[in-house]
Design a protein around this motif. Structure first.
Motif, PDB file in Angstrom:
ATOM      1  N   THR A 169      -2.550   5.864  -9.475  1.00 59.61           N
ATOM      2  CA  THR A 169      -1.868   4.599  -9.183  1.00 59.61           C
ATOM      3  C   THR A 169      -2.599   3.434  -9.824  1.00 59.61           C
ATOM      4  OG1 THR A 169      -3.053   4.306  -7.092  1.00 59.61           O
ATOM      5  CG2 THR A 169      -0.904   5.397  -6.986  1.00 59.61           C
ATOM      6  N   GLY A 220      -0.714  -0.229  -6.214  1.00 55.36           N
ATOM      7  CA  GLY A 220      -0.353   0.886  -5.352  1.00 55.36           C
ATOM      8  C   GLY A 220       1.087   1.339  -5.444  1.00 55.36           C
ATOM      9  N   HIS A 235       4.974   9.005  -1.748  1.00 53.42           N
ATOM     10  CA  HIS A 235       3.859   8.079  -1.572  1.00 53.42           C
ATOM     11  C   HIS A 235       4.230   6.630  -1.858  1.00 53.42           C
ATOM     12  CE1 HIS A 235       1.429  11.841  -1.898  1.00 53.42           C
ATOM     13  NE2 HIS A 235       0.965  11.281  -0.803  1.00 53.42           N
ATOM     14  N   ALA A 245      -8.643  11.771  -5.846  1.00 54.55           N
ATOM     15  CA  ALA A 245      -8.716  10.911  -4.653  1.00 54.55           C
ATOM     16  C   ALA A 245      -7.312  10.790  -4.070  1.00 54.55           C
ATOM     17  CB  ALA A 245      -9.257   9.544  -5.038  1.00 54.55           C
ATOM     18  N   PRO A 246      -7.054  11.346  -2.890  1.00 50.44           N
ATOM     19  CA  PRO A 246      -5.685  11.397  -2.364  1.00 50.44           C
ATOM     20  C   PRO A 246      -5.041  10.030  -2.128  1.00 50.44           C
ATOM     21  CG  PRO A 246      -7.255  12.145  -0.708  1.00 50.44           C
ATOM     22  CD  PRO A 246      -8.019  11.943  -1.981  1.00 50.44           C
ATOM     23  N   GLU A 247      -5.843   8.991  -1.971  1.00 54.72           N
ATOM     24  CA  GLU A 247      -5.267   7.673  -1.740  1.00 54.72           C
ATOM     25  C   GLU A 247      -4.697   7.046  -3.004  1.00 54.72           C
ATOM     26  OE1 GLU A 247      -9.560   7.209  -2.721  1.00 54.72           O
ATOM     27  OE2 GLU A 247      -8.468   8.485  -1.320  1.00 54.72           O
ATOM     28  N   CYS A 248      -5.064   7.561  -4.180  1.00 54.05           N
ATOM     29  CA  CYS A 248      -4.567   6.939  -5.410  1.00 54.05           C
ATOM     30  C   CYS A 248      -4.270   7.922  -6.542  1.00 54.05           C
ATOM     31  CB  CYS A 248      -5.549   5.868  -5.890  1.00 54.05           C
ATOM     32  SG  CYS A 248      -7.176   6.509  -6.306  1.00 54.05           S
ATOM     33  N   THR A 297       0.828  -1.188   0.000  1.00 53.02           N
ATOM     34  CA  THR A 297       0.000   0.000   0.000  1.00 53.02           C
ATOM     35  C   THR A 297       0.867   1.243   0.000  1.00 53.02           C
ATOM     36  OG1 THR A 297      -0.100  -0.023   2.395  1.00 53.02           O
ATOM     37  CG2 THR A 297      -1.876  -1.148   1.221  1.00 53.02           C
ATOM     38  N   MET A 298       0.265   2.319  -0.418  1.00 51.61           N
ATOM     39  CA  MET A 298       0.993   3.585  -0.451  1.00 51.61           C
ATOM     40  C   MET A 298       1.177   4.115   0.962  1.00 51.61           C
ATOM     41  SD  MET A 298      -0.629   5.556  -3.747  1.00 51.61           S
ATOM     42  CE  MET A 298      -0.965   6.936  -2.740  1.00 51.61           C
ATOM     43  N   LYS A 299       2.196   4.926   1.126  1.00 53.26           N
ATOM     44  CA  LYS A 299       2.406   5.606   2.404  1.00 53.26           C
ATOM     45  C   LYS A 299       1.278   6.593   2.622  1.00 53.26           C
ATOM     46  CE  LYS A 299       7.404   5.373   2.037  1.00 53.26           C
ATOM     47  NZ  LYS A 299       8.642   6.120   1.897  1.00 53.26           N
ATOM     48  N   PRO A 300       0.949   6.883   3.881  1.00 55.00           N
ATOM     49  CA  PRO A 300      -0.113   7.865   4.115  1.00 55.00           C
ATOM     50  C   PRO A 300       0.265   9.202   3.486  1.00 55.00           C
ATOM     51  CG  PRO A 300       0.586   6.825   6.180  1.00 55.00           C
ATOM     52  CD  PRO A 300       1.503   6.347   5.099  1.00 55.00           C
ATOM     53  N   ALA A 301      -0.718   9.825   2.898  1.00 53.09           N
ATOM     54  CA  ALA A 301      -0.471  11.106   2.227  1.00 53.09           C
ATOM     55  C   ALA A 301      -0.349  12.217   3.249  1.00 53.09           C
ATOM     56  CB  ALA A 301      -1.619  11.407   1.264  1.00 53.09           C
TER      57      ALA A 301
END
Length: 179
Positions: A99, A103, A136, A72-75, A2-6
């Motif tokens: 992404t 991820g 990220h 969407a900041p998560e991706c 998973t990506m690092k927290p933004a």
């Protein structure tokens, strides 16, 4: 993976001097940029419009403009280059990535208003987009373009490796290893 927290992207602002000495502000696109994004898209020639999208080109309507200014900041990450004008600012370029499901890989794009090309806008946008991607945890960035000399020169300058698309000889795939 998973990506690092933004970290908050909306608070990041960079000031960059272009080749001709003009200064642009580079920052994430925000919901309040809808009118600037709409004006930017309206000013792009049809052949440049596809560069603004990561994936399929969509007809421009209010929902699309809202989506482009509310990543969407998560991706996703989307940053723009803005210059001051009387009464506000105008958008002169934008860079974005989305992404892939794993991820750690992303597809990216950069689009610069034709009136602002060859001044370094694309370079400064991509420099910051690459920095955000690294933060990220993105390991590889990919971009695809049809035969476009400026994109090839920018990709090479940034360290992307290019190869022809095996399915379409008019398309080049660029890849940048980040980690």
């Amino acid at each position: 993976m998973t990506m690092k927290p933004a970290r908050s992207q909306s608070s990041r602002i960079w000031t960059e001097r272009l080749r001709d000495g003009l200064v642009v502000q580079v920052r994430p696109l925000l919901p309040q940029d809808c009118n600037r994004e709409r004006a930017f898209l309206a000013h792009l020639p049809e052949e440049n419009l596809a560069q603004r999208f990561v994936g399929l080109v969509k007809p421009i309507d209010e929902a699309v403009v809202r989506d482009l200014t509310c990543p969407a900041p998560e991706c996703e990450a989307t940053i723009g280059a803005f210059v001051p004008v009387e009464g506000g600012e105008i958008e002169v370029g934008v860079a974005a990535y989305v992404t892939r499901p794993d991820g750690v890989h992303c597809d990216c794009t950069v689009t610069v208003d034709p009136d602002w090309q060859k001044l370094g806008v694309g370079r400064v946008l991509m420099k910051h987009l690459i920095e955000i991607a690294r933060e990220h945890g993105i390991r590889r960035m990919y971009a695809m373009t049809e035969c476009h000399t400026g994109a090839h020169a920018l990709g090479e300058y940034l360290g992307f490796h290019s190869r022809p698309d095996p399915e379409d000889p008019h398309v080049t795939t660029f890849e940048l290893v980040l980690h």
